[in-house]
Write a protein that holds these residues in place. Sequence first.
Motif, mmCIF file in Angstrom:
data_model
loop_
_atom_site.group_PDB
_atom_site.id
_atom_site.type_symbol
_atom_site.label_atom_id
_atom_site.label_comp_id
_atom_site.label_asym_id
_atom_site.label_seq_id
_atom_site.Cartn_x
_atom_site.Cartn_y
_atom_site.Cartn_z
ATOM 1 N N TYR A 38 0.682 17.443 40.092
ATOM 2 C CA TYR A 38 -0.489 16.720 40.591
ATOM 3 C C TYR A 38 -1.612 16.750 39.561
ATOM 4 C CZ TYR A 38 -4.767 16.295 43.460
ATOM 5 O OH TYR A 38 -6.002 15.963 43.965
ATOM 6 N N VAL A 39 -1.911 17.950 39.055
ATOM 7 C CA VAL A 39 -2.991 18.105 38.078
ATOM 8 C C VAL A 39 -2.652 17.367 36.777
ATOM 9 C CG1 VAL A 39 -4.278 19.784 36.681
ATOM 10 C CG2 VAL A 39 -3.791 20.271 39.086
ATOM 11 N N GLU A 40 -1.413 17.477 36.329
ATOM 12 C CA GLU A 40 -0.999 16.786 35.100
ATOM 13 C C GLU A 40 -1.126 15.272 35.232
ATOM 14 O OE1 GLU A 40 2.941 18.145 34.264
ATOM 15 O OE2 GLU A 40 2.261 20.179 33.807
ATOM 16 N N PRO B 50 -10.557 13.099 36.991
ATOM 17 C CA PRO B 50 -10.936 14.515 36.961
ATOM 18 C C PRO B 50 -10.374 15.279 38.155
ATOM 19 C CG PRO B 50 -12.816 13.166 37.574
ATOM 20 C CD PRO B 50 -11.702 12.221 37.226
ATOM 21 N N PHE B 51 -9.956 16.503 37.916
ATOM 22 C CA PHE B 51 -9.473 17.383 38.982
ATOM 23 C C PHE B 51 -10.653 17.784 39.850
ATOM 24 C CE2 PHE B 51 -8.846 21.781 40.439
ATOM 25 C CZ PHE B 51 -7.772 21.573 41.291
ATOM 26 N N VAL C 147 -3.823 17.541 47.807
ATOM 27 C CA VAL C 147 -2.635 18.373 47.651
ATOM 28 C C VAL C 147 -2.926 19.723 48.263
ATOM 29 C CG1 VAL C 147 -3.315 19.301 45.395
ATOM 30 C CG2 VAL C 147 -0.895 19.143 45.959
ATOM 31 N N TYR C 148 -1.894 20.411 48.664
ATOM 32 C CA TYR C 148 -2.118 21.774 49.098
ATOM 33 C C TYR C 148 -1.210 22.701 48.312
ATOM 34 C CZ TYR C 148 2.021 22.163 52.182
ATOM 35 O OH TYR C 148 3.284 22.235 52.678
ATOM 36 N N GLU C 149 -1.695 23.887 48.108
ATOM 37 C CA GLU C 149 -0.955 24.890 47.364
ATOM 38 C C GLU C 149 -0.663 26.057 48.288
ATOM 39 O OE1 GLU C 149 -1.124 27.350 43.184
ATOM 40 O OE2 GLU C 149 -2.946 26.451 43.930
ATOM 41 N N VAL C 150 0.541 26.553 48.249
ATOM 42 C CA VAL C 150 0.936 27.682 49.080
ATOM 43 C C VAL C 150 0.822 28.952 48.253
ATOM 44 C CG1 VAL C 150 2.780 28.715 50.424
ATOM 45 C CG2 VAL C 150 2.516 26.250 50.404
#
Length: 60
Positions: free
Chosen positions: A26-28, A36-37, A6-9
């Motif tokens: 995504y994390v949830e 695991p994250f 995933v990417y976060e802006v």
Amino acid sequence: MSAIAVYEVVRRGRAISAASLRFNGYVERLEANGIPFDKRRVGIATEWHQSDGAVAMMCL
């Protein structure tokens, strides 16, 4: 095992709302499925454009 990334802006130190909603989802989902994250699977982009997301994914 398949890889999911995933990417976060991030702009000016704050996550853009649509990106942060996707990232949080995504994390949830990882947590809900006992996965695991892994921060190595997160790319950071400074703008919300397809080309910026592509660059972030290539950097992973």
